[in-house]
Write a protein that holds these residues in place. Structure first.
Motif, mmCIF file in Angstrom:
data_model
loop_
_atom_site.group_PDB
_atom_site.id
_atom_site.type_symbol
_atom_site.label_atom_id
_atom_site.label_comp_id
_atom_site.label_asym_id
_atom_site.label_seq_id
_atom_site.Cartn_x
_atom_site.Cartn_y
_atom_site.Cartn_z
ATOM 1 N N HIS A 38 0.821 -1.206 0.000
ATOM 2 C CA HIS A 38 0.000 0.000 0.000
ATOM 3 C C HIS A 38 0.856 1.258 0.000
ATOM 4 O O HIS A 38 1.982 1.241 0.489
ATOM 5 N N VAL A 40 -0.113 5.323 1.139
ATOM 6 C CA VAL A 40 -1.160 6.160 1.710
ATOM 7 C C VAL A 40 -0.565 7.537 1.975
ATOM 8 O O VAL A 40 0.526 7.649 2.533
ATOM 9 N N LEU A 46 -4.572 7.514 6.245
ATOM 10 C CA LEU A 46 -3.885 6.562 7.117
ATOM 11 C C LEU A 46 -4.849 5.999 8.162
ATOM 12 O O LEU A 46 -4.835 4.799 8.445
ATOM 13 N N ARG A 48 -8.076 5.599 7.777
ATOM 14 C CA ARG A 48 -8.940 4.643 7.063
ATOM 15 C C ARG A 48 -8.202 3.326 6.815
ATOM 16 O O ARG A 48 -8.764 2.249 6.968
ATOM 17 N N TYR A 49 -6.933 3.422 6.433
ATOM 18 C CA TYR A 49 -6.125 2.232 6.172
ATOM 19 C C TYR A 49 -6.016 1.369 7.441
ATOM 20 O O TYR A 49 -6.234 0.166 7.411
#
Length: 142
Positions: A38, A40, A46, A48-49
């Motif tokens: 990923h 970001v 971040l 949300r990740y």
């Protein structure tokens, strides 16, 4: 420098699905986070990740085993991540070694976080059907 790395590691290890709002205490608004799977950019992305990451595992723990300053505002953390995912490795614990390059600003917030680890050991080797094929190929190549 080493104090920053130790403090960051302690606070990062305390994160879980219920306190991800604390990411703003560790990371700058414009943080750039990269791992082998990923990329970001930005604190909201971040968050949300990490929310998606914690939603998909039943356990996620970090043990920090190395603190390596490089220069002012930059250093490496070496770690072992242990996690359980219901659809990987029959739900059994998976452990993985890796390291993180951190660059932080004068306010003590990380602006750049880059993780280095074996994505196959993290994920692919534990996927039903795909995992045995990858392990067979690894044996053939060695």
């Amino acid at each position: 420098m080493s104090d920053f790395l130790h403090d960051f590691a302690r606070r990062f290890a305390d994160l879980d699905a219920g306190n991800l709002h604390r990411l703003g205490e560790l990371y700058a608004d414009e943080v750039h986070f990269t791992d082998p799977l990923h990329e970001v950019v930005g604190l909201e992305a971040l968050q949300r990740y990490f929310a998606a990451l914690y939603a998909n595992v039943t356990q996620l723990d970090f043990e920090f085993i190395g603190f390596d300053p490089v220069r002012e505002g930059e250093g490496y953390l070496r770690w072992v991540m242990s996690y359980r995912h219901p659809r990987l490795n029959c739900g059994q614990l998976i452990s993985l070694e890796g390291c993180s390059l951190l660059r932080w600003n004068g306010e003590g917030k990380v602006e750049r976080h880059r993780d280095f680890f074996d994505a196959g050991a993290l994920l692919y080797q534990h996927v039903p059907l795909l995992g045995p094929a990858i392990r067979w190929l690894q044996r053939r190549l060695t």
